[in-house]
Design an enzyme around this catalytic site. Structure first.
Site, PDB file in Angstrom:
ATOM      1  N   GLN A 193     -11.687  27.296  47.412  1.00 61.38           N
ATOM      2  CA  GLN A 193     -10.694  26.899  48.397  1.00 61.38           C
ATOM      3  C   GLN A 193     -11.057  25.573  49.052  1.00 61.38           C
ATOM      4  OE1 GLN A 193      -9.828  30.054  51.223  1.00 61.38           O
ATOM      5  NE2 GLN A 193      -9.875  31.613  49.624  1.00 61.38           N
ATOM      6  N   CYS A 194     -12.296  25.145  48.915  1.00 56.12           N
ATOM      7  CA  CYS A 194     -12.719  23.858  49.471  1.00 56.12           C
ATOM      8  C   CYS A 194     -12.111  22.724  48.648  1.00 56.12           C
ATOM      9  CB  CYS A 194     -14.243  23.731  49.463  1.00 56.12           C
ATOM     10  SG  CYS A 194     -15.100  25.060  50.329  1.00 56.12           S
TER      11      CYS A 194
ATOM     12  N   THR B  67      11.514  10.830  47.521  1.00 51.78           N
ATOM     13  CA  THR B  67      11.818  10.104  48.757  1.00 51.78           C
ATOM     14  C   THR B  67      12.056   8.626  48.527  1.00 51.78           C
ATOM     15  OG1 THR B  67      10.505  11.671  50.057  1.00 51.78           O
ATOM     16  CG2 THR B  67      10.910   9.529  51.058  1.00 51.78           C
TER      17      THR B  67
ATOM     18  N   ARG C 222      -8.454  31.549  44.123  1.00 49.28           N
ATOM     19  CA  ARG C 222      -9.073  30.605  45.052  1.00 49.28           C
ATOM     20  C   ARG C 222     -10.057  31.376  45.925  1.00 49.28           C
ATOM     21  NH1 ARG C 222      -6.009  28.171  48.695  1.00 49.28           N
ATOM     22  NH2 ARG C 222      -7.168  26.228  48.602  1.00 49.28           N
TER      23      ARG C 222
ATOM     24  N   ASP D 199      14.835  16.747  43.327  1.00 51.22           N
ATOM     25  CA  ASP D 199      13.889  16.931  44.429  1.00 51.22           C
ATOM     26  C   ASP D 199      12.620  17.519  43.833  1.00 51.22           C
ATOM     27  OD1 ASP D 199      12.463  18.514  46.563  1.00 51.22           O
ATOM     28  OD2 ASP D 199      14.027  17.611  47.795  1.00 51.22           O
ATOM     29  N   SER D 200      11.465  16.986  44.197  1.00 49.79           N
ATOM     30  CA  SER D 200      10.238  17.412  43.508  1.00 49.79           C
ATOM     31  C   SER D 200       9.933  18.888  43.734  1.00 49.79           C
ATOM     32  CB  SER D 200       9.050  16.552  43.916  1.00 49.79           C
ATOM     33  OG  SER D 200       8.631  16.843  45.228  1.00 49.79           O
ATOM     34  N   SER D 201      10.486  19.497  44.786  1.00 49.48           N
ATOM     35  CA  SER D 201      10.305  20.925  44.990  1.00 49.48           C
ATOM     36  C   SER D 201      10.975  21.738  43.885  1.00 49.48           C
ATOM     37  CB  SER D 201      10.879  21.349  46.348  1.00 49.48           C
ATOM     38  OG  SER D 201      10.197  20.707  47.400  1.00 49.48           O
TER      39      SER D 201
ATOM     40  N   THR E 122      -4.802  15.545  44.583  1.00 45.81           N
ATOM     41  CA  THR E 122      -4.183  16.541  45.445  1.00 45.81           C
ATOM     42  C   THR E 122      -3.491  15.820  46.593  1.00 45.81           C
ATOM     43  OG1 THR E 122      -5.869  18.212  44.951  1.00 45.81           O
ATOM     44  CG2 THR E 122      -4.624  18.511  46.977  1.00 45.81           C
TER      45      THR E 122
ATOM     46  N   ASP F  28       5.676  16.072  46.763  1.00 46.41           N
ATOM     47  CA  ASP F  28       5.273  17.470  46.975  1.00 46.41           C
ATOM     48  C   ASP F  28       4.656  18.111  45.744  1.00 46.41           C
ATOM     49  OD1 ASP F  28       6.020  17.358  49.595  1.00 46.41           O
ATOM     50  OD2 ASP F  28       7.927  18.405  49.336  1.00 46.41           O
TER      51      ASP F  28
END
Length: 356
Positions: free
Chosen positions: A285-286, A20, A253, A64-66, A173, A97
């Site tokens: 998952q936490c 971006t 997870r 694009d980072s995707s 994250t 991302d």
């Protein structure tokens, strides 16, 4: 650390992969799309005020980072290694991302890193009035060149800098799709807080051996899958995932501190997978906290099925660490042992707790 003065070049290499920060608005579709790096530089006259010399390397076309891939991670590592002696540090401009995946991968691919590699980007293009891109980029360049009196860098590791926070890359994250505070590291303190001055938290920064060279690891084996447990997970679907012949490892997870349903089919499938050499790594998952499979009976049963703890690893770190280890080792026991150790500050185990 060596007793000699660390050789400095007073130069930073800026690697523009896309994202971006360098985008512009298509006049026809009104959608944001990557532009040439010259667009970025032309919108930042502040570049002229930075004391450190800046060279640039641009991905053509910008990514694009995707669309980021292990092959592109290898390309970034090659650029850093090929120019390693020419620069005091490296700043990688990257889309948000998958930035945490790239930062995690680079931390394993650059063993005994002795210079800063700082990833940054922005939530708004640099040409927009309220952009966060200028501060993120300028501060990242300053951090990449920040050094002690003996010339050694303040942060000789792979980091993410965003919105006043310098974070360990493999602990980071993405937490916010819209706000400027896009990243955080819930299981590790910030390495530096950038306000009016830099406040470095030196006890939390990795200390490499400056007498040893950086060791690049270019190969990655991406035969890993991530799946999240949830109430109602179906046996046939899990079986199809675990039966894939190419599968080398699974990042599972689980709930809370590492718990899973006690249904017999789940434990049987996991046991079958581990017995044929598939590594199952259990992470929570936490967003904060640690997997402790000995705390509850459900976790103990996972341990008996051959599942190993991912400790307080992020998904991004667990996935890229497995890719790295699977490319280096064929033996699953060797990989299992390495997953229980901190290779680049990515997990807190009993052995490295006092250093994290």
């Amino acid at each position: 650390m060596s007793g000699t003065i660390f050789k400095r070049t007073n130069k930073v290499l800026l690697i523009y992969t896309g994202g971006t920060i360098g985008m512009g608005r298509n006049p026809r579709t009104k959608a944001l799309e990557p532009l040439d790096f010259r667009h970025l530089a032309n919108n930042m006259p502040e570049f002229q005020q930075i004391e450190t010399a800046i060279d640039t390397y641009q991905f053509t076309p910008p990514i694009d980072s995707s669309d980021m891939t292990p092959r592109l991670w290898e390309q970034i590592v090659r650029i850093i290694i090929d120019t390693y002696e020419q620069y005091d540090g490296f700043v990688v401009l990257h889309g948000t991302d998958t930035m945490a995946y790239t930062a995690s991968a680079l931390s394993f691919m650059l063993e005994n890193l002795t210079k800063p590699v700082i990833l940054t980007g922005s939530q708004l293009p640099v040409g927009q009035l309220r952009t966060d891109g200028k501060e993120n980029l300028i501060t990242s360049i300053e951090l990449a060149s920040a050094h002690h009196e003996d010339g050694t860098p303040w942060v000789p590791e792979v980091c993410i800098y965003f919105s006043g926070r310098l974070l360990r890359g493999n602990r980071s994250t993405k937490i916010n799709a819209d706000g400027f505070n896009a990243f955080d590291s819930f299981n590790h303190p910030h390495l530096c807080d950038a306000g009016v001055t830099f406040t470095f938290h030196k006890h939390h920064i990795l200390k490499p051996d400056y007498d040893k060279p950086v060791v690049p690891h270019l190969a990655l084996n991406p035969n890993v899958v991530v799946f999240s447990l949830f109430p109602g997970l179906q046996e046939n679907i899990v079986r199809h995932v675990l039966d894939a012949p190419e599968l080398r490892s699974i990042v599972m997870r689980s709930f809370g501190s590492g718990n899973a349903p006690q249904t017999p089919w789940m434990l049987d499938l996991l046991k079958e997978a581990t017995q044929r050499g598939v590594l199952v790594v259990n992470i929570s998952q936490c967003v904060s906290g640690n997997v402790e499979m000995s705390r509850y009976d459900t976790g103990c049963q996972l341990k008996e099925a051959g599942v190993i703890s991912g400790y307080d690893s992020t998904v991004e770190a667990a996935v890229t660490k497995l890719m790295h280890l699977q490319a280096r080792y064929d033996n699953s026991d060797t990989i299992r042992e390495a997953m229980n150790r901190s290779l680049a500050g990515e997990i807190t185990t009993e052995q490295n707790q006092e250093h994290s």
